[in-house]
Design a protein around this motif. Structure first.
Motif, PDB file in Angstrom:
ATOM      1  N   LYS A  38       0.828  -1.212   0.000  1.00 35.31           N
ATOM      2  CA  LYS A  38       0.000   0.000   0.000  1.00 35.31           C
ATOM      3  C   LYS A  38       0.859   1.259   0.000  1.00 35.31           C
ATOM      4  CE  LYS A  38      -4.103  -1.745   2.311  1.00 35.31           C
ATOM      5  NZ  LYS A  38      -4.927  -1.649   3.533  1.00 35.31           N
ATOM      6  N   MET A  39       1.876   1.295   0.854  1.00 38.42           N
ATOM      7  CA  MET A  39       2.701   2.488   0.952  1.00 38.42           C
ATOM      8  C   MET A  39       3.536   2.700  -0.308  1.00 38.42           C
ATOM      9  SD  MET A  39       1.992   4.055   3.668  1.00 38.42           S
ATOM     10  CE  MET A  39       0.301   3.517   3.539  1.00 38.42           C
ATOM     11  N   TRP A  40       3.996   1.632  -0.917  1.00 35.88           N
ATOM     12  CA  TRP A  40       4.767   1.766  -2.148  1.00 35.88           C
ATOM     13  C   TRP A  40       3.893   2.353  -3.245  1.00 35.88           C
ATOM     14  CZ3 TRP A  40       9.588   1.943  -3.618  1.00 35.88           C
ATOM     15  CH2 TRP A  40       9.870   1.915  -4.973  1.00 35.88           C
ATOM     16  N   HIS A  41       2.652   1.889  -3.337  1.00 38.14           N
ATOM     17  CA  HIS A  41       1.763   2.412  -4.367  1.00 38.14           C
ATOM     18  C   HIS A  41       1.481   3.899  -4.131  1.00 38.14           C
ATOM     19  CE1 HIS A  41      -1.017   2.113  -7.665  1.00 38.14           C
ATOM     20  NE2 HIS A  41      -1.893   2.794  -6.944  1.00 38.14           N
ATOM     21  N   VAL A  42       1.307   4.297  -2.884  1.00 38.46           N
ATOM     22  CA  VAL A  42       1.095   5.710  -2.570  1.00 38.46           C
ATOM     23  C   VAL A  42       2.322   6.524  -2.976  1.00 38.46           C
ATOM     24  CG1 VAL A  42       0.851   7.353  -0.663  1.00 38.46           C
ATOM     25  CG2 VAL A  42      -0.567   5.298  -0.739  1.00 38.46           C
ATOM     26  N   ALA A  43       3.505   5.994  -2.696  1.00 37.96           N
ATOM     27  CA  ALA A  43       4.739   6.697  -3.053  1.00 37.96           C
ATOM     28  C   ALA A  43       4.887   6.811  -4.565  1.00 37.96           C
ATOM     29  CB  ALA A  43       5.943   5.980  -2.452  1.00 37.96           C
ATOM     30  N   ILE A  44       4.575   5.752  -5.275  1.00 41.11           N
ATOM     31  CA  ILE A  44       4.671   5.777  -6.735  1.00 41.11           C
ATOM     32  C   ILE A  44       3.661   6.756  -7.310  1.00 41.11           C
ATOM     33  CG2 ILE A  44       4.151   4.399  -8.799  1.00 41.11           C
ATOM     34  CD1 ILE A  44       6.910   3.969  -7.727  1.00 41.11           C
TER      35      ILE A  44
ATOM     36  N   LEU B  67      -3.589  -5.953  -4.689  1.00 40.07           N
ATOM     37  CA  LEU B  67      -2.916  -5.990  -5.987  1.00 40.07           C
ATOM     38  C   LEU B  67      -3.920  -5.900  -7.128  1.00 40.07           C
ATOM     39  CD1 LEU B  67      -0.247  -8.745  -5.269  1.00 40.07           C
ATOM     40  CD2 LEU B  67       0.140  -6.282  -5.458  1.00 40.07           C
ATOM     41  N   TRP B  68      -5.077  -6.515  -6.973  1.00 38.13           N
ATOM     42  CA  TRP B  68      -6.090  -6.516  -8.026  1.00 38.13           C
ATOM     43  C   TRP B  68      -6.743  -5.134  -8.172  1.00 38.13           C
ATOM     44  CZ3 TRP B  68      -7.328  -9.400 -11.991  1.00 38.13           C
ATOM     45  CH2 TRP B  68      -8.553  -9.176 -12.623  1.00 38.13           C
ATOM     46  N   ARG B  69      -6.971  -4.440  -7.072  1.00 41.77           N
ATOM     47  CA  ARG B  69      -7.648  -3.146  -7.127  1.00 41.77           C
ATOM     48  C   ARG B  69      -6.810  -2.078  -7.809  1.00 41.77           C
ATOM     49  NH1 ARG B  69      -9.263  -1.606  -1.392  1.00 41.77           N
ATOM     50  NH2 ARG B  69      -7.698  -3.140  -0.872  1.00 41.77           N
ATOM     51  N   LYS B  70      -5.510  -2.188  -7.740  1.00 42.37           N
ATOM     52  CA  LYS B  70      -4.641  -1.188  -8.362  1.00 42.37           C
ATOM     53  C   LYS B  70      -4.411  -1.579  -9.817  1.00 42.37           C
ATOM     54  CE  LYS B  70      -3.992   0.612  -4.317  1.00 42.37           C
ATOM     55  NZ  LYS B  70      -4.966   1.543  -3.846  1.00 42.37           N
ATOM     56  N   SER B  71      -4.911  -0.767 -10.716  1.00 40.08           N
ATOM     57  CA  SER B  71      -4.771  -1.090 -12.142  1.00 40.08           C
ATOM     58  C   SER B  71      -3.303  -1.137 -12.553  1.00 40.08           C
ATOM     59  CB  SER B  71      -5.528  -0.073 -12.993  1.00 40.08           C
ATOM     60  OG  SER B  71      -4.992   1.214 -12.811  1.00 40.08           O
TER      61      SER B  71
ATOM     62  N   ASP C 169       0.407 -13.660 -12.857  1.00 40.30           N
ATOM     63  CA  ASP C 169       0.653 -13.875 -11.429  1.00 40.30           C
ATOM     64  C   ASP C 169      -0.640 -13.774 -10.626  1.00 40.30           C
ATOM     65  OD1 ASP C 169       3.564 -14.003 -11.701  1.00 40.30           O
ATOM     66  OD2 ASP C 169       3.362 -11.901 -12.255  1.00 40.30           O
ATOM     67  N   LEU C 170      -1.451 -12.785 -10.937  1.00 46.30           N
ATOM     68  CA  LEU C 170      -2.726 -12.645 -10.236  1.00 46.30           C
ATOM     69  C   LEU C 170      -3.670 -13.803 -10.569  1.00 46.30           C
ATOM     70  CD1 LEU C 170      -3.269  -8.800 -10.473  1.00 46.30           C
ATOM     71  CD2 LEU C 170      -2.922 -10.139  -8.405  1.00 46.30           C
ATOM     72  N   ALA C 171      -3.617 -14.288 -11.801  1.00 50.46           N
ATOM     73  CA  ALA C 171      -4.449 -15.434 -12.165  1.00 50.46           C
ATOM     74  C   ALA C 171      -4.054 -16.676 -11.364  1.00 50.46           C
ATOM     75  CB  ALA C 171      -4.332 -15.714 -13.661  1.00 50.46           C
ATOM     76  N   VAL C 172      -2.768 -16.881 -11.175  1.00 55.05           N
ATOM     77  CA  VAL C 172      -2.298 -18.025 -10.378  1.00 55.05           C
ATOM     78  C   VAL C 172      -2.725 -17.872  -8.919  1.00 55.05           C
ATOM     79  CG1 VAL C 172      -0.212 -19.142  -9.489  1.00 55.05           C
ATOM     80  CG2 VAL C 172      -0.376 -18.586 -11.912  1.00 55.05           C
TER      81      VAL C 172
END
Length: 115
Positions: free
Chosen positions: A13-19, A87-91, A100-103
């Motif tokens: 979560k924090m990495w996505h906010v930073a990105i 991971l799925w909610r973040k496009s 990877d998400l499918a697995v």
């Protein structure tokens, strides 16, 4: 295991906010330089690509190695599902981690539905 999965979710979560903050700053600077041109087609930096690589190579195998534990303890299962849904909610991640998400969905969602 519970604390490590919580820390993993927090880190994602924090990495996505930073990105997002970094890319928004870059987009604002680029839009100032380019005027009214669109900056949506510009690729992300090396740090974003590296993070997706790290998630694909470290996080996914970690979650898969905890499959049996998640079937035994509902708290572990709940935390793993929260990581997968994050991971799925973040496009951003969904576009780069399709297989990877499918697995992960196959191992954690469909396996439970079969039981």
């Amino acid at each position: 295991k519970l604390v490590s999965l919580e820390l993993l979710l927090h880190f994602i979560k924090m990495w996505h906010v930073a990105i997002r903050g970094e890319s928004m700053t870059n987009d604002m600077e680029l839009s100032d330089c380019l005027g009214h041109l669109s900056v949506e087609g510009i690729e992300e930096g090396d740090s974003a690509v590296t993070m997706v690589y790290i998630i694909r190579r470290l996080v996914v195998p970690t979650l898969l190695s905890n499959t049996s534990m998640s079937l035994e303890d509902c708290r572990i299962y709940r935390r793993i599902i929260r990581i997968i849904s994050e991971l799925w909610r973040k496009s951003y991640y969904r576009r780069r981690m399709k297989i990877d998400l499918a697995v992960l969905i196959q191992n954690f969602v469909l396996k439970i539905l079969v039981l």
